[in-house]
Design a protein around this motif. Sequence first.
Motif, PDB file in Angstrom:
ATOM      1  N   ALA A 157     116.457  25.640  81.198  1.00 53.99           N
ATOM      2  CA  ALA A 157     116.982  26.638  82.137  1.00 53.99           C
ATOM      3  C   ALA A 157     116.182  27.934  82.045  1.00 53.99           C
ATOM      4  O   ALA A 157     115.852  28.547  83.064  1.00 53.99           O
ATOM      5  CB  ALA A 157     118.464  26.889  81.854  1.00 53.99           C
ATOM      6  N   TRP A 158     115.841  28.354  80.821  1.00 55.63           N
ATOM      7  CA  TRP A 158     115.055  29.574  80.637  1.00 55.63           C
ATOM      8  C   TRP A 158     113.672  29.413  81.259  1.00 55.63           C
ATOM      9  O   TRP A 158     113.179  30.315  81.939  1.00 55.63           O
ATOM     10  CB  TRP A 158     114.937  29.895  79.145  1.00 55.63           C
ATOM     11  N   LYS A 160     112.798  27.504  83.720  1.00 57.05           N
ATOM     12  CA  LYS A 160     112.936  27.537  85.178  1.00 57.05           C
ATOM     13  C   LYS A 160     113.112  28.969  85.676  1.00 57.05           C
ATOM     14  O   LYS A 160     112.500  29.378  86.656  1.00 57.05           O
ATOM     15  CB  LYS A 160     114.127  26.666  85.594  1.00 57.05           C
ATOM     16  N   GLN A 161     113.940  29.756  84.972  1.00 57.21           N
ATOM     17  CA  GLN A 161     114.142  31.168  85.321  1.00 57.21           C
ATOM     18  C   GLN A 161     112.840  31.952  85.294  1.00 57.21           C
ATOM     19  O   GLN A 161     112.624  32.842  86.105  1.00 57.21           O
ATOM     20  CB  GLN A 161     115.088  31.818  84.307  1.00 57.21           C
ATOM     21  N   GLN A 162     111.987  31.614  84.335  1.00 61.14           N
ATOM     22  CA  GLN A 162     110.721  32.331  84.169  1.00 61.14           C
ATOM     23  C   GLN A 162     109.623  31.823  85.103  1.00 61.14           C
ATOM     24  O   GLN A 162     108.531  32.372  85.131  1.00 61.14           O
ATOM     25  CB  GLN A 162     110.241  32.221  82.714  1.00 61.14           C
TER      26      GLN A 162
END
Length: 194
Positions: A157-158, A160-162
């Motif tokens: 998830a991190w 993808k956020q970045q």
Amino acid sequence: MLKRIILALGVAMATGAGAETMHKGYEMPPYTVDWQDGTREIRSYGPHLLAEVKVSGSRSGAIQKGFRVLAGYIFGGNASGEKIAMTVPVAQTPEPGGETWIVSFMMPARYTTDTLPAPRSEAIRFVKAGPSRQLVERFSGIPGTDTLADRAEALRAWAKQQGYEILAGPHYYFYDAPMTLPWKRRNEVAFTIR
């Protein structure tokens, strides 16, 4: 691209970082740290040679079975009876869509596919791992399957956020012997990224 190279050189010079190649006296795949924030790193891995087996079953059962097959090979259970130095980490990666896992050991850098002794087990294959870039999170303890899955999902998830593209993984890396105290263990969850 030039900015990334300058940033990586700046990080390496500021931290005194060179290629990481050892952990507690054991050889490991060579890498440099391109970025770090706490327990998360982006690493550039160099090419290296792996011995791997494909194992079906639960995550914990597969790592045990895969480890036994590979350890048998390096401890002399090969065509020439040659002992090969242990390396770290023991790596485990799920195959898509099921209860199948790839368990692998890096082969010491002095070997090539031509110089390694032939395995007695047909389950073992040698794979040339090319250069890769990986997002890695390090942690201690004795991680169970649920803990590893939770950490992998949080890291995914991190990423993808970045805005990172995940190419493969999760990869689970285990660096220490089973008798190592939990708080002294090095474990990692990683994804190959672009």
